[in-house]
Design an enzyme around this catalytic site. Structure first.
Site, PDB file in Angstrom:
ATOM      1  N   CYS A   1      25.527   6.997-107.969  1.00  0.00           N
ATOM      2  CA  CYS A   1      25.459   7.037-106.497  1.00  0.00           C
ATOM      3  C   CYS A   1      24.070   6.582-106.080  1.00  0.00           C
ATOM      4  CB  CYS A   1      25.743   8.447-105.977  1.00  0.00           C
ATOM      5  SG  CYS A   1      25.502   8.610-104.187  1.00  0.00           S
TER       6      CYS A   1
ATOM      7  N   CYS B   1      22.007   9.649-103.740  1.00  0.00           N
ATOM      8  CA  CYS B   1      21.368  10.790-104.416  1.00  0.00           C
ATOM      9  C   CYS B   1      20.807  10.402-105.786  1.00  0.00           C
ATOM     10  CB  CYS B   1      22.355  11.939-104.566  1.00  0.00           C
ATOM     11  SG  CYS B   1      23.793  11.548-105.602  1.00  0.00           S
TER      12      CYS B   1
ATOM     13  N   CYS C   1      23.898  -1.798 -93.351  1.00  0.00           N
ATOM     14  CA  CYS C   1      25.342  -2.027 -93.210  1.00  0.00           C
ATOM     15  C   CYS C   1      25.788  -1.514 -91.839  1.00  0.00           C
ATOM     16  CB  CYS C   1      26.117  -1.312 -94.316  1.00  0.00           C
ATOM     17  SG  CYS C   1      27.916  -1.583 -94.215  1.00  0.00           S
TER      18      CYS C   1
ATOM     19  N   CYS D   1      38.432  21.581 -64.203  1.00  0.00           N
ATOM     20  CA  CYS D   1      39.878  21.806 -64.266  1.00  0.00           C
ATOM     21  C   CYS D   1      40.480  21.276 -65.561  1.00  0.00           C
ATOM     22  CB  CYS D   1      40.559  21.142 -63.070  1.00  0.00           C
ATOM     23  SG  CYS D   1      40.458  19.325 -63.063  1.00  0.00           S
TER      24      CYS D   1
ATOM     25  N   CYS E   1      43.815  19.178 -58.888  1.00  0.00           N
ATOM     26  CA  CYS E   1      43.186  20.480 -58.638  1.00  0.00           C
ATOM     27  C   CYS E   1      42.775  20.626 -57.178  1.00  0.00           C
ATOM     28  CB  CYS E   1      41.975  20.682 -59.541  1.00  0.00           C
ATOM     29  SG  CYS E   1      40.556  19.620 -59.134  1.00  0.00           S
TER      30      CYS E   1
ATOM     31  N   CYS F   1     -11.219  24.142 -47.431  1.00  0.00           N
ATOM     32  CA  CYS F   1     -10.264  24.649 -48.437  1.00  0.00           C
ATOM     33  C   CYS F   1      -8.975  23.847 -48.492  1.00  0.00           C
ATOM     34  CB  CYS F   1      -9.947  26.119 -48.179  1.00  0.00           C
ATOM     35  SG  CYS F   1      -8.999  26.409 -46.656  1.00  0.00           S
TER      36      CYS F   1
ATOM     37  N   CYS G   1      -7.602  25.069 -27.172  1.00  0.00           N
ATOM     38  CA  CYS G   1      -8.956  24.797 -27.634  1.00  0.00           C
ATOM     39  C   CYS G   1      -8.945  23.915 -28.870  1.00  0.00           C
ATOM     40  CB  CYS G   1      -9.664  26.114 -27.929  1.00  0.00           C
ATOM     41  SG  CYS G   1     -11.367  25.911 -28.483  1.00  0.00           S
TER      42      CYS G   1
ATOM     43  N   CYS H   1     -10.822  30.736 -44.250  1.00  0.00           N
ATOM     44  CA  CYS H   1     -11.967  30.669 -45.161  1.00  0.00           C
ATOM     45  C   CYS H   1     -13.295  30.711 -44.409  1.00  0.00           C
ATOM     46  CB  CYS H   1     -11.894  29.412 -46.020  1.00  0.00           C
ATOM     47  SG  CYS H   1     -12.202  27.876 -45.107  1.00  0.00           S
TER      48      CYS H   1
ATOM     49  N   CYS I   1     -10.408  15.285 -34.650  1.00  0.00           N
ATOM     50  CA  CYS I   1     -10.785  14.352 -35.713  1.00  0.00           C
ATOM     51  C   CYS I   1     -10.776  14.976 -37.101  1.00  0.00           C
ATOM     52  CB  CYS I   1     -12.161  13.754 -35.438  1.00  0.00           C
ATOM     53  SG  CYS I   1     -13.508  14.968 -35.511  1.00  0.00           S
TER      54      CYS I   1
END
Length: 537
Positions: free
Chosen positions: A121, A124, A171, A216, A236, A284, A294, A301, A309
């Site tokens: 073989c 193997c 092959c 289904c 279904c 942040c 305003c 933060c 702007c």
């Protein structure tokens, strides 16, 4: 609205005010659209127990015409994706040897008679193996049974049952099915056969699993009808697009529907809202929403900045100015981005609201449908009047309402992409876009108005009317049902010929309009079987 479509008397011609609810938590309407049945269906439902028979039907055809064994026929069909016409075309144009070679089949080479009692073989590398533990494939390569079994086991477990190649280096031959079944365990052989059977669906462009959840167990086979995209109905009850396996979505193309569903589900419009209504803190970078007049903003933060702007500032200010700060140069690009985000948000909101309004109406009209059918049946049994004994005018009108309502709901995603810049920006000029948009919206508006009239008339308590009034209602409903059907047909013709027609269809083919609704697939039945068709009328 054109006079051609104002065919009702004054009592039935009043416009109903649109009053669509806007529920934050909603889902698609799950309603029965009364699927159409036909003795000449363009699709077949193949139940799990019929898969073998459906596959066998094609295998026998190939075996007889090409004079090949069953395993060879299956290998050929898998390679050519179960397209029999393509297979026969290759056979006619290139010959059997070329066809076999491409599919990984070899013309069987007779084994040379050998007097050796032991063999080696090459996998193997075992020497002195008895010849009876060696197995030879049709390609001529021979290896020991243990190596073959190991090879087959790995391939089957990896889901490669449909095309298990020979172990020999380079092959390309496909291993014989009978040899595989003979060498592996019964349990593995069953799994191997299941993969081969399922190949009829998974490798076949004309057959697809029903996408129902839970599944289904059935598959749908499309029968060639000249249309690339079709909508089908499984036994279904699920109706879906055969091309993309999502819910039925015409007049949207598959790509339009995919983009629309994603847009509705993801956070793209939330991002647009944040862009339009908030500014990022320059320290942040968290979004801040303005709540009063305003222009000095104060982040959690502690950073102060100018709303106009976005620049960081001190805290001293008056209502009209901020100490030590004047807005810089006009931020042309930023303003353009903001205006575009606002425009995109407004546009999406416009189309989505109308899309959702028709979905909501579809849900409410499902209850109306059930009530109407109960009334019609009840009156046909209790009143000796011909008009009640034959109440198809009611059921036809209800089905027309559902078909047209679904089309209307999905006409808004279609318009969103057809006249937007995401898909067809370079396909037409602004002037052409505006002309086509007006053309489509005129037809959409006519259809919408008549659908609302149809819905309003169907809400009437016809079971309480006398014979004369019922006959009058029947006349109006029959007339309006035909008008709505014709408007749906004209909308599809407009889309196919005027809108998508001048553009190369490509990814934007749509399912054809069917006046009677989405067709329910008939049940596949082998010629030798005595079963009936579930879809026959």
């Amino acid at each position: 609205m054109d006079d051609d479509y104002m065919m009702l008397d004054d009592d039935y011609g009043e416009e109903e005010d649109e009053n669509y609810s806007e529920d934050d938590n909603y889902s698609e309407a799950e309603v029965d659209l009364q699927p159409v049945t036909s003795t000449k269906s363009t699709s077949q439902v193949i139940k799990k127990e019929s898969l073998v028979a459906a596959q066998k039907e094609i295998l026998v055809r190939v075996m007889e015409l090409l004079s090949v064994k069953e395993n060879q026929a299956r290998t050929l069909l898998i390679y050519y994706q179960w397209n029999v016409e393509k297979l026969f075309s290759v056979f006619a144009d290139q010959g059997k040897d070329r066809m076999f070679s491409c599919a990984g089949l070899t013309v069987f080479v007779p084994s040379l008679v050998t007097s050796k009692k032991t063999m080696k073989c090459d996998v193997c590398m075992e020497d002195d193996l008895p010849s009876n533990v060696m197995t030879r494939m049709e390609c001529g390569h021979r290896f020991c049974n243990d190596c073959w079994i190991g090879h087959f086991t790995v391939k089957i477990n990896e889901g490669e049952s449909k095309r298990i190649l020979c172990m020999a280096h380079e092959c390309k031959a496909i291993c014989d099915e009978d040899v595989v079944r003979k060498l592996v365990s019964p349990e593995l052989a069953d799994r191997y056969d299941r993969f081969l059977i399922e190949s009829y669906v998974e490798d076949n462009n004309m057959v697809k699993w029903c996408p129902s959840k839970p599944h289904c167990g059935s598959a749908i086979r499309k029968i060639e009808d000249g249309h690339d995209v079709v909508e089908v109905g499984c036994s279904c009850g699920l109706q879906f697009c055969f091309s993309c396996l999502s819910e039925s979505h015409s007049p949207c193309s598959c790509l339009m529907w995919k983009l629309w569903k994603k847009k509705c589900e993801d956070e793209s419009e939330t991002v647009n809202w944040i862009t339009v209504n908030t500014k990022l803190c320059p320290k942040c970078s968290k979004p801040i929403q303005k709540r009063d007049g305003c222009n000095l903003m104060t982040c959690k933060c502690g950073q102060h900045f100018c709303w106009l702007c976005g620049q960081a500032t001190g805290r001293d200010h008056t209502y009209t100015s901020i100490a030590g700060h004047s807005c810089g140069r006009y931020k042309d690009e930023k303003v353009r981005q903001l205006e575009r985000a606002q425009r995109d948000l407004d546009r999406y909101t416009h189309y989505h609201y109308r899309y959702k309004a028709h979905i909501d109406s579809l849900k409410l009209e499902d209850k109306l449908r059930k009530s109407i059918l109960e009334k019609a049946v009840s009156n046909s049994e209790t009143k000796d009047q011909k008009v009640f004994k034959e109440y198809s005018w009611v059921t036809d009108a209800v089905n027309r309402l559902f078909i047209s309502r679904r089309i209307l709901s999905q006409s808004y995603p279609f318009a969103f992409y057809m006249f937007g810049e995401e898909l067809f920006k370079d396909e037409m000029s602004e002037k052409e876009r505006e002309i086509k948009k007006n053309l489509f919206e005129d037809q959409q508006q006519q259809l919408e108005g008549n659908v609302e009239k149809l819905s309003k008339i169907l809400e009437e308590p016809f079971d309480e009317y006398d014979h004369e009034k019922v006959v009058e209602m029947m006349r109006h409903l029959t007339n309006l049902t035909a008008v709505v059907d014709n408007l749906c047909k004209e909308m599809y013709e407009c889309i196919e010929n005027e809108l998508l027609g001048p553009i190369q269809f490509g990814n934007h083919n749509i399912a054809p309009y069917r006046s009677k609704g989405i067709e329910q697939a008939t049940e596949f039945c082998a010629e030798s079987s005595d079963c009936g068709s579930s879809g026959s009328s």
